[in-house]
Design a protein around this motif. Structure first.
Motif, PDB file in Angstrom:
ATOM      1  N   THR A   1     -49.146 -26.237 -14.163  1.00 25.01           N
ATOM      2  CA  THR A   1     -50.511 -25.833 -14.459  1.00 25.01           C
ATOM      3  C   THR A   1     -51.397 -27.071 -14.524  1.00 25.01           C
TER       4      THR A   1
ATOM      5  N   TYR B   1     -65.698 -28.448 -17.553  1.00 24.61           N
ATOM      6  CA  TYR B   1     -65.027 -27.338 -16.897  1.00 24.61           C
ATOM      7  C   TYR B   1     -66.046 -26.565 -16.079  1.00 24.61           C
TER       8      TYR B   1
ATOM      9  N   ASP C   1     -57.594 -27.587 -10.957  1.00 27.68           N
ATOM     10  CA  ASP C   1     -57.444 -26.158 -11.178  1.00 27.68           C
ATOM     11  C   ASP C   1     -56.460 -25.915 -12.329  1.00 27.68           C
ATOM     12  N   ILE C   2     -56.778 -24.959 -13.198  1.00 29.14           N
ATOM     13  CA  ILE C   2     -55.913 -24.681 -14.338  1.00 29.14           C
ATOM     14  C   ILE C   2     -54.599 -24.051 -13.896  1.00 29.14           C
ATOM     15  N   LYS C   3     -54.660 -23.068 -12.995  1.00 29.18           N
ATOM     16  CA  LYS C   3     -53.459 -22.319 -12.622  1.00 29.18           C
ATOM     17  C   LYS C   3     -53.058 -22.674 -11.195  1.00 29.18           C
TER      18      LYS C   3
ATOM     19  N   THR D   1     -61.368 -23.217 -13.543  1.00 30.22           N
ATOM     20  CA  THR D   1     -60.552 -22.121 -14.056  1.00 30.22           C
ATOM     21  C   THR D   1     -61.178 -20.761 -13.791  1.00 30.22           C
TER      22      THR D   1
ATOM     23  N   ALA E   1     -61.258 -19.964 -21.919  1.00 29.56           N
ATOM     24  CA  ALA E   1     -61.416 -21.325 -21.412  1.00 29.56           C
ATOM     25  C   ALA E   1     -62.665 -21.972 -21.976  1.00 29.56           C
TER      26      ALA E   1
ATOM     27  N   LEU F   1     -53.390 -20.831 -21.936  1.00 28.27           N
ATOM     28  CA  LEU F   1     -54.012 -21.078 -20.641  1.00 28.27           C
ATOM     29  C   LEU F   1     -52.982 -21.183 -19.542  1.00 28.27           C
TER      30      LEU F   1
END
Length: 281
Positions: free
Chosen positions: A63, A105, A56-58, A88, A94, A166
């Motif tokens: 991060t 992704y 997961d990006i966040k 994401t 992205a 990001l």
């Protein structure tokens, strides 16, 4: 093939949904662990060394891109680096960042149709590697192909600020001129140009000058957008150096780079992600 995967996602429902989709689309895939935050994702990945990491990006703590950067630095060359699939909630930004990268992704909410294309891509890549004895032996002995691809991707994101974007970092318009550091009951005013380097230590940053060291309560993620990028270069996930203070970049037999400074005995290691900054012109 005995393929193992790890899912890093801080929202339990989304993590279980992704796991459920993967079990349906790829029954043979072993989901060996679920990580709930960035630091746990790093720890579990280094511990279990999965073939695939759904990242997961966040996430809290780090991060997804910071996790990927730390893994690139900490990974041992003799083991095969996992293929990373970034998950994401960002859409257009992205897509632009990852569309032409070696990593894949998927966007939230994860659709079974999109995930199916990712699964097919991963299966083809892994099958192609295992079908060639020569390629398989090379991958096992060095672990570099997937790692090199990730490092190239991170390098492509860094110059344009996409990595910070990001990570939801906002760029300020005016560079920071003075660092205010508490020293007992006093506030030390440090001109930024006097700083040799910044070094992150847990919740603090150590501000190192020729004459003293001072701690400020901040993170590199918050500090970086305030610095003049022509003067201060990030060389490691925890280190930013005043490039005017660098006298020499030394490369050892293993290819690792260490910086020597003009006004300090400190030796600063350069991570794989930032090594390209010190290639010969």
């Amino acid at each position: 093939m005995n393929v193992r995967a790890l899912i890093a996602e801080d929202e339990p429902i989304l993590a279980l949904t992704l796991k459920k989709h993967l079990e349906k689309l790829w029954p043979e895939l072993q989901i060996i662990a679920l990580a709930e935050n960035g630091p746990e994702a790093v720890q579990l990945t280094l511990e279990h060394q999965p073939d695939i990491l759904f990242l997961d990006i966040k996430m809290p703590g780090k991060t997804g891109l910071e996790v990927a950067e730390e893994l690139a630095e900490e990974w041992q060359d003799q083991t095969t680096f996992p293929r990373i699939v970034f998950v994401t909630a960002y859409d257009e930004f992205a897509v632009q960042a990852f569309e032409h990268s070696a990593s894949d992704y998927v966007l939230k909410p994860v659709s079974e149709e999109r995930l199916s294309r990712t699964v097919t891509r991963l299966q083809k890549q892994l099958s192609a590697e295992s079908s060639s004895d020569q390629n398989a032996e090379s991958a096992v002995s060095t672990g570099t192909p997937a790692l090199d691809n990730l490092i190239t991707q991170l390098q492509n994101l860094l110059p344009s600020g996409q990595l910070q974007g990001l990570a939801t970092t906002t760029k300020t318009t005016e560079p920071l001129r003075v660092i205010r550091a508490a020293v007992g009951n006093n506030i030390r005013m440090i001109p930024v140009e006097d700083v040799l380097y910044f070094e992150a230590t847990d919740k603090y940053i150590n501000v190192v000058t020729r004459d003293h060291e001072s701690l400020i309560r901040s993170s590199l993620r918050d500090l970086l957008p305030q610095l003049d990028t022509s003067l201060f270069w990030q060389i490691h996930r925890s280190t930013v150096v005043n490039i005017r203070e660098v006298s020499l970049a030394q490369r050892d037999e293993a290819g690792k780079i260490t910086l020597r400074l003009r006004n300090s005995e400190a030796k600063l290691p350069v991570s794989r992600v930032y090594a390209h900054l010190f290639r010969q012109m």
